[in-house]
Scaffold this active site. Structure first.
Site, PDB file in Angstrom:
ATOM      1  N   HIS A 152     116.165  55.287  88.003  1.00 58.95           N
ATOM      2  CA  HIS A 152     116.268  56.586  87.331  1.00 58.95           C
ATOM      3  C   HIS A 152     115.055  56.918  86.467  1.00 58.95           C
ATOM      4  CE1 HIS A 152     120.559  57.583  88.211  1.00 58.95           C
ATOM      5  NE2 HIS A 152     120.584  56.283  88.480  1.00 58.95           N
ATOM      6  N   ASP A 361     108.821  60.805  81.734  1.00 64.21           N
ATOM      7  CA  ASP A 361     110.260  60.865  81.981  1.00 64.21           C
ATOM      8  C   ASP A 361     110.521  60.816  83.488  1.00 64.21           C
ATOM      9  OD1 ASP A 361     112.937  61.127  81.362  1.00 64.21           O
ATOM     10  OD2 ASP A 361     112.604  62.788  79.979  1.00 64.21           O
TER      11      ASP A 361
END
Ligand code: F6P
Length: 518
Positions: A152, A361
């Site tokens: 992720h 991110d």
């Protein structure tokens, strides 16, 4: 086929889950409910308990961690070594051999417990950096099922990752997976580079061979449940949920800029506060007209770097408020608590600017939620870091370099001054992107690649064909008809590339992602 999902934390749904569960948790649960299955992982508690709870056709099998395991596996190796290095923050990376041993120990323990629960036709889907060696441990115990991994967060290049002791050993364990999913093409390239450079793997296109095993690597940019979030936002405004009503009263006619993140150094919160201060310094006429609301629920507070960030964000917000505030206007509010998804959706909708400026991110789902929550007739503007994976898909946001305070400050000014027609044009393109690559699209694409068979609801949707109507078409068309605005074409190459999960923006980016509060 039965689905087995494994993740670090497992939350057993209770009667409040609808208000609090994140999009990912809901999407995985839906997949489990569809096939029947098992969700395995840490209960989130420290203790010695192991239990199974049945909810419909889904079994939740959770185990506590001992305090020593929480320290070494979770706080130590996962969050003081892997987390910073995966976010390109070598300087923050703290490696302890004992933490790495604890990390391997928990993965071994999970594998032992899980192996006893697996049935021959199960498909196993393992999530995130806490559990990289889990498949190798399962294979060691004779598990031959298909096993997939989804990462992720970002995956850095081999020379960054290579600085982590034992990184080659750890990366090598990835060969035990049949499919590895990453958020972006950059992450896939970095991962393949790592396997080749650090482990001597052989690359054949998207496949990597290491010893007797062959693993497929692919980008699967994660999405959100756009329609559900859009409905939440509309409902929160209609029902004027309490924090929104209070915000409306205290803000009056003032404009609102919003940031929502877990209190994590990867999110660029301190740099964002500084950028907002710079915006007010460069544009004094804006003082008193706009406030920044930063929602930042504390996270991993036992890790010293997080405690330091907590202190720094207070210090910077306090300094800027003292320097720039007035008796009747507070420029920056930092709220260190979590809100329900309904309240968050309402805050996003009230805000004229969504400020999503992580330093790095994996994806950043706040960017997608902010767009989903907007009023199509009068949408806000998304300012997005080029280093969020979402920037690969969301090129119609104002893309910024979060390391450049002046650039972010100017983007805030541009966003606040943007004419409505331009805001609507950008919103419609962004909405189309997030809707055609939503959480269902992500889940189905991944599971089809892992199982090799089309899911029961049909094959994974190809990129939208020219002129194909979608739910979002109707949402944005409805809004556009109401306002007489043009509906963005669905036929441009960019939209097609985005729907296919390919890079659509010229900006490099990578990964990250969200919890109920990100
Ligand atoms: O995005 C990475 C991640 O570890 C997620 O798996 C998790 O939901 C989120 O960050 C919050 O982290 P933690 O479980 O450490 O609070």
């Amino acid at each position: 086929m039965r689905l087995v999902v494994v993740s670090n934390r497992v939350t057993i749904p209770d009667r409040y889950e609808k208000a609090t569960a994140g999009g990912l948790a809901v999407a995985l649960r839906e997949a489990l409910e569809k096939y029947g299955g098992l969700w395995f992982g840490w209960s989130g508690a420290v203790g010695e308990d192991t239990r199974q709870v049945q909810r419909g056709n889904v079994t939740y099998a959770v185990t506590d961690l001992t305090e020593a395991e929480r320290q070494s596996y979770y706080l130590g190796f996962s969050n003081r070594a892997l987390w910073p290095i995966m976010h390109y923050r070598l300087g923050l990376t703290e490696f302890q051999r004992s933490d790495y041993m604890g990390y391997l120990g928990v993965n071994r323990r999970f594998a032992r417990a899980l192996a006893g629960l697996i049935q021959p036709d199960d498909v196993i889907w393992i999530h995130d950096y806490h559990l990289i060696p889990l498949a190798a441990e399962l294979r060691r115990r004779g598990v031959t099922n298909r096993i997939g991994y989804f990462h992720h967060i970002p995956w850095p290049s081999a020379d960054v990752l290579g600085a982590l002791p034992f990184s080659a050993t750890l990366v090598r364990t990835l060969a035990a997976y049949d499919l590895i999913g990453m958020q972006t093409e950059l992450d896939v390239r970095n991962l393949i580079g790592g396997l080749v450079d650090l482990c001597g793997a052989r690359q054949e296109g998207r496949r990597v061979r290491l010893g007797a095993r062959e693993t497929l690597m692919q980008a699967f940019p994660i999405g959100i449940d756009v329609e559900a979030f859009r409905r939440l936002a509309a409902a929160s405004v209609r029902r004027a949920v309490t924090p929104l009503r209070a915000t409306r009263e205290s803000l009056g006619e003032r404009k609102l800029v919003i940031g929502v993140d877990r209190l994590d150094y990867s999110k660029g919160i301190v740099q964002r506060l500084e950028a907002f201060g710079q915006f007010l310094l460069s544009h004094p006429e804006q003082r008193g007209n706009v406030s920044l609301l930063q929602i930042a629920p504390p996270s991993r507070s036992d890790v010293p770097e997080y405690a330091e960030l907590d202190r720094m964000s207070d210090e910077v917000a306090g300094r800027l408020n003292a320097q720039l505030g007035e008796f009747d206007w507070t420029p920056i509010r930092v709220v260190k608590k979590a809100y329900s998804r309904t309240a968050l959706a309402g805050f996003y909708r009230r805000a004229q600017v969504g400020l999503v400026t992580p330093m790095r991110d994996g994806m950043n789902l706040v960017a997608k939620e902010y767009v989903a929550a907007q009023d199509p007739a009068d949408p806000g503007v998304l300012v997005l870091s080029r280093f969020a994976g979402a920037a690969q898909q969301m090129g119609e946001a104002l893309i910024v370099n979060p390391y450049d305070t002046h650039e972010v400050a100017e983007a805030i000014r541009t966003a606040l001054a943007m004419p409505k027609s331009e805001r609507i044009r950008r919103f419609e393109q962004l909405y189309h992107v997030i809707e055609t690559t939503d959480i269902d699209w992500w889940r189905r694409r991944y599971l089809e690649a892992l199982t090799g068979v089309p899911l029961s609801t049909g094959a994974v949707e190809p990129p939208r064909k020219t002129g194909t109507r979608t739910k979002g078409d109707s949402a944005t068309r409805r809004a556009s008809r109401a306002k007489g605005a043009a509906v963005p074409g669905r036929t441009d190459t960019k939209s097609r590339a985005v729907a296919a999960g390919h890079k659509a923006s010229p900006h490099p980016g990578d990964a990250g992602h969200s919890t109920p509060v990100r």
